[in-house]
Design a protein around this motif. Structure first.
Motif, mmCIF file in Angstrom:
data_model
loop_
_atom_site.group_PDB
_atom_site.id
_atom_site.type_symbol
_atom_site.label_atom_id
_atom_site.label_comp_id
_atom_site.label_asym_id
_atom_site.label_seq_id
_atom_site.Cartn_x
_atom_site.Cartn_y
_atom_site.Cartn_z
ATOM 1 N N ASP A 1 3.900 10.099 0.698
ATOM 2 C CA ASP A 1 3.943 9.880 -0.790
ATOM 3 C C ASP A 1 5.341 10.475 -1.421
ATOM 4 O O ASP A 1 5.432 10.686 -2.685
ATOM 5 C CB ASP A 1 2.762 10.799 -1.302
ATOM 6 N N TYR B 1 0.752 -1.248 -0.069
ATOM 7 C CA TYR B 1 -0.234 0.000 -0.053
ATOM 8 C C TYR B 1 0.764 1.304 0.109
ATOM 9 O O TYR B 1 0.499 2.176 -0.857
ATOM 10 C CB TYR B 1 -1.029 -0.078 1.204
ATOM 11 N N TRP C 1 0.051 5.670 -7.322
ATOM 12 C CA TRP C 1 -0.868 4.840 -8.120
ATOM 13 C C TRP C 1 -2.547 4.943 -7.215
ATOM 14 O O TRP C 1 -3.145 4.761 -7.881
ATOM 15 C CB TRP C 1 -0.578 3.394 -7.766
ATOM 16 N N TRP C 2 -2.391 5.393 -6.085
ATOM 17 C CA TRP C 2 -3.625 5.637 -5.538
ATOM 18 C C TRP C 2 -3.315 6.733 -4.238
ATOM 19 O O TRP C 2 -1.831 6.936 -3.933
ATOM 20 C CB TRP C 2 -4.217 4.639 -4.631
ATOM 21 N N GLU C 3 -4.008 7.569 -3.653
ATOM 22 C CA GLU C 3 -3.698 8.070 -2.363
ATOM 23 C C GLU C 3 -3.791 7.795 -1.053
ATOM 24 O O GLU C 3 -4.220 6.763 -1.016
ATOM 25 C CB GLU C 3 -4.957 9.473 -2.470
ATOM 26 N N GLY D 1 2.422 2.070 -3.407
ATOM 27 C CA GLY D 1 1.432 2.492 -4.459
ATOM 28 C C GLY D 1 1.323 3.904 -3.966
ATOM 29 O O GLY D 1 1.326 4.941 -4.994
ATOM 30 N N VAL D 2 1.143 4.347 -2.603
ATOM 31 C CA VAL D 2 1.292 5.903 -2.417
ATOM 32 C C VAL D 2 2.549 6.599 -2.868
ATOM 33 O O VAL D 2 2.183 7.501 -3.361
ATOM 34 C CB VAL D 2 0.887 5.828 -0.919
ATOM 35 N N THR E 1 -0.338 12.534 3.303
ATOM 36 C CA THR E 1 -0.302 13.037 1.819
ATOM 37 C C THR E 1 -0.907 14.104 1.696
ATOM 38 O O THR E 1 -1.602 14.943 2.295
ATOM 39 C CB THR E 1 -0.650 11.780 0.907
#
Length: 152
Positions: A119, A78, A86-88, A81-82, A94
């Motif tokens: 992030d 996760y 890729w996602w918040e 990805g942050v 963030t």
């Protein structure tokens, strides 16, 4: 390899990850973000589970160790990805979207923002961040825990 050695290796891997995290934090002066801290809790659990499993040889503890390792691997995935956008991530670590915010709300968000953002990638090796390396290592530790579970 016998059960106790596998447990020692898996829990020792989590201990090595914690030593590395504290090394980056205190020797490398890289303060952890919120998600970095979250990744540490399952490692601590795996270390404690490993100590108990090594002392008692109770089989179900290996399953708990695998769950702990997979939990930190999931948080690491996760977090990766942050970092990669890729996602918040959590709004507390963030930047998120500011398009619908008033100047006052934006100022309040800025003033309450943590010093370390989730992030941003503060360090990487071979194109992988610390969160990514944690994920990969933790998957390997989970496999060792599962081998220990099957061993006994």
């Amino acid at each position: 390899m016998n059960y106790r050695n596998l447990v020692l290796f898996a829990a020792g891997g989590s201990a090595a990850m914690m030593i590395g995290a504290f090394g980056f934090q205190y020797l490398g002066e890289m303060a952890p973000c919120k998600l970095c801290i979250w990744q540490r809790y399952p490692h601590v659990a795996a270390i404690l589970i490993g100590a108990l499993a090594w002392l008692t040889s109770l089989r179900f503890l290996s399953a708990l160790g695998a769950i702990a390792a997979l939990t930190t691997a999931g948080i690491g995935a996760y977090h990766t990805g942050v970092e990669r956008g890729w996602w918040e991530g959590p709004t507390t670590c963030t930047s998120g979207s500011v398009s619908d915010m008033s100047a006052g709300d934006l100022m309040a968000q800025i003033m309450s923002a943590p010093l370390v953002r989730c992030d941003e990638v503060p360090w990487e090796m071979f194109g992988l961040s610390m969160a990514s390396w944690n994920m990969l290592a933790s998957i390997a530790f989970a496999a060792i825990w599962i081998l220990a579970l099957k061993q006994r």
